[in-house]
Design an enzyme around this catalytic site. Sequence first.
Site, mmCIF file in Angstrom:
data_model
loop_
_atom_site.group_PDB
_atom_site.id
_atom_site.type_symbol
_atom_site.label_atom_id
_atom_site.label_comp_id
_atom_site.label_asym_id
_atom_site.label_seq_id
_atom_site.Cartn_x
_atom_site.Cartn_y
_atom_site.Cartn_z
ATOM 1 N N HIS A 1 13.838 -43.553 2.783
ATOM 2 C CA HIS A 1 12.398 -43.607 2.549
ATOM 3 C C HIS A 1 11.703 -44.538 3.538
ATOM 4 O O HIS A 1 10.574 -44.273 3.955
ATOM 5 C CB HIS A 1 12.138 -44.068 1.106
ATOM 6 C CG HIS A 1 10.733 -43.895 0.664
ATOM 7 N ND1 HIS A 1 10.171 -42.660 0.414
ATOM 8 C CD2 HIS A 1 9.750 -44.795 0.411
ATOM 9 C CE1 HIS A 1 8.917 -42.811 0.027
ATOM 10 N NE2 HIS A 1 8.639 -44.090 0.024
ATOM 11 N N HIS B 1 4.965 -38.578 -3.505
ATOM 12 C CA HIS B 1 5.407 -39.410 -4.624
ATOM 13 C C HIS B 1 6.146 -38.500 -5.599
ATOM 14 O O HIS B 1 5.849 -38.432 -6.789
ATOM 15 C CB HIS B 1 4.220 -40.116 -5.294
ATOM 16 C CG HIS B 1 4.446 -41.588 -5.450
ATOM 17 N ND1 HIS B 1 4.123 -42.304 -6.570
ATOM 18 C CD2 HIS B 1 4.996 -42.486 -4.604
ATOM 19 C CE1 HIS B 1 4.440 -43.580 -6.407
ATOM 20 N NE2 HIS B 1 4.970 -43.708 -5.222
#
Length: 740
Positions: free
Chosen positions: A44, A91
Amino acid sequence: MDITIKTAEQLRLTAEEFGLIRQKLGRTPNFTELCAFSAMWSEHCSYKNSIKWLKTLPREGKKMLVKAGEENAGLMDIGDGYGVVFKIESHNHPSAIEPFQGAATGVGGIHRDIFTMGARPIASLNSLRFGKLQEDKTQHLLSGVVHGIGHYGNCFGVPTVGGEIYFEDCYHTNPLVNAMSVGILKNGETISATAKGAGNPVIFVGSATGKDGIGGASFASANITGESTKELPAVQVGDPFQEKKLLEACLEVIRTGAVVGMQDMGAAGIICSTSEMSAKGEAGMRIDLDKVPARQENMKAWELLLSESQERMLMVVEKGREQEVVDIFEKWDLPAAAIGEVTDDGLLKFFMHGQLEAEIPAYELVLGGGAPQYDRPYSEPAYLKKIQAFDPATIDVPHDLREVAEQLISLPNIASKKWIAVQYDSTVGAANSSTNQPSDATVVLARGTGGKALAMTTDCNSRYVYADPYKGAMIAVAEAARNIVCSGGQPLGVTNCLNFGNPYDPEVYYQFVNAIKGMGDACRRLDTPVTGGNVSFYNQSPDGPVYPTPTIGMVGLLNRVHDKMTLDFKEEGDRIFLLGVSRNDINASEYLHKIRGVEFSPAPHFDIEEEVKLQHQVAALIGRRLIRSAHDVSEGGLYVTLAESAFPRELGFDVAAGDAAIRRDAYWFGESQSRVVVSVAASEVAAFRSALGGFPATELGVVTAGDFRVDGKDWGNVEDWKEPYDTAIGDIMAAQIEAE
């Protein structure tokens, strides 16, 4: 792909990375240091499995003011001393576990990326993917995500103006929630995410730090499993009212000139902002973690470093001006505390009550620095053989096309998204000119810029990308640009959100690599450089990966808001034309997949040169005011495009297929690309034909007062079609609620 082999490979790399950390430090890391590396070297944060290919995307252009990767978001020139800042991010994993907070904090995070650069957000968009709408789980996720997006955006005071949503079985466990923010600023007034000047104070501002969100970056770098619900603490909790205060306070502080650099504390929290700002400025920092405002007692050093509590910023300010900054935040009733200072040794030193907890070279933690970069192996997916074997001749042409069209118009992927849109405030704080005048892209007035407007859109048909990763990604870019052009805008640039499965799976990585290649080639040809974005891997459950979904966010410019073109037919008697070429093509269409039940078929026809010519032609016709509406042909094909053009003013159409050699289902429901439906006033038809200059165009028919006629047959009136189109999604949701 054997899961045990993938797991073994990942374990091997983990051991290698631990050895690399020891080598970089010259010693064995302590627990806190290992936590810092774990977060910063996660997929990430480090993009370790994607950065090689991301670097191949076009990142330069005449209007680019900030290149991709240089700052928190891209910045492009819109003229007269103003710039537009925009970015899209995912998200996904948090939304799969806690849909309301997952979506809400996704919206909050992307807005912070915009105003941390000194821009004021003026619009929010989204791109969503869920499983089958009729399923309880999908309805739970959809309701929570929509509520979260609407709650955060509306309370924050930025309108949610557009987006897209698809429902496919592969997203059942792992939905996709991509949020985009667009802001404007005066050129030269940007703030960089950098740390400079030894001795300059480092100031923490915004909400106090808690234990919510700890491990969020690592959580986003793993597959969704049956155990993922146990990771609930990794989901952040947002407060839009705090963020609104933070926005106003940050913009006020920036105007003082006291701020040297500023960065949002997003993924990986304090460790990320301190390391990235320091590495960029070739500096270091000395941080006293016990001075960080905390809302929970006895938080450990590693918890303070990794917490992803929302609505927080890290600032470097000029020495001697810290009180000036603190006073502004106190005025806005926000915590602000000097927690350290910039150093010139390149080291991050974190102390707790005077005791050194971690000492790490900032450069070694970050993307572009010491973070590892991998070149993953890839191979063509086995399922592509099934796609290549598809023969459209095995699909008979339905006798009753109207019955097919009735099914098509009510499919959740095609029907009106009104049930969702009404839960968003689309007008708060901005001049959204698309609210009552629908267009292919949302058009928002850029206040204070002398009448300029921005056209914006999010686009990606992931089934096309699944069928052909290269061509499908090209189509995503082309459709975004086509939507901008059909709305009267000039496409400026792209931000992307690249949603894929596990990169250690060679077939998934094949999808990723070829999608990047297609995206890059399309962006180069359409002159829409990539300003930045987000990679989201591990969108995968025990059932397998999601469709490859490289979502394209695009922004375009209208020099005058009055140049906007809308999609709605204007008046009875106007002539209807199709620009572009229809083909004998039902591939990957909603009709073929959802109604005829064919899962494997190639992507629809697409040629980038045809697309370029089409967009130039549409822009020229709009510029000469020779057309009254423009709407591109996409999901559902030509018939759905006509219906959507008729609905806003409750008009109709009398049309006939223009090429007898094309099968009727392909003509009306096929999704061959690079086509646009336009309407022309009867008095302008001669001038319109002259302006085409040989460009392929077919006169389909005429706008009616409300009757729908196709190939000489009466298909009812506008009310017969508009009601099921408007209510399909709401009816499915309501039926489930009643059943419960």
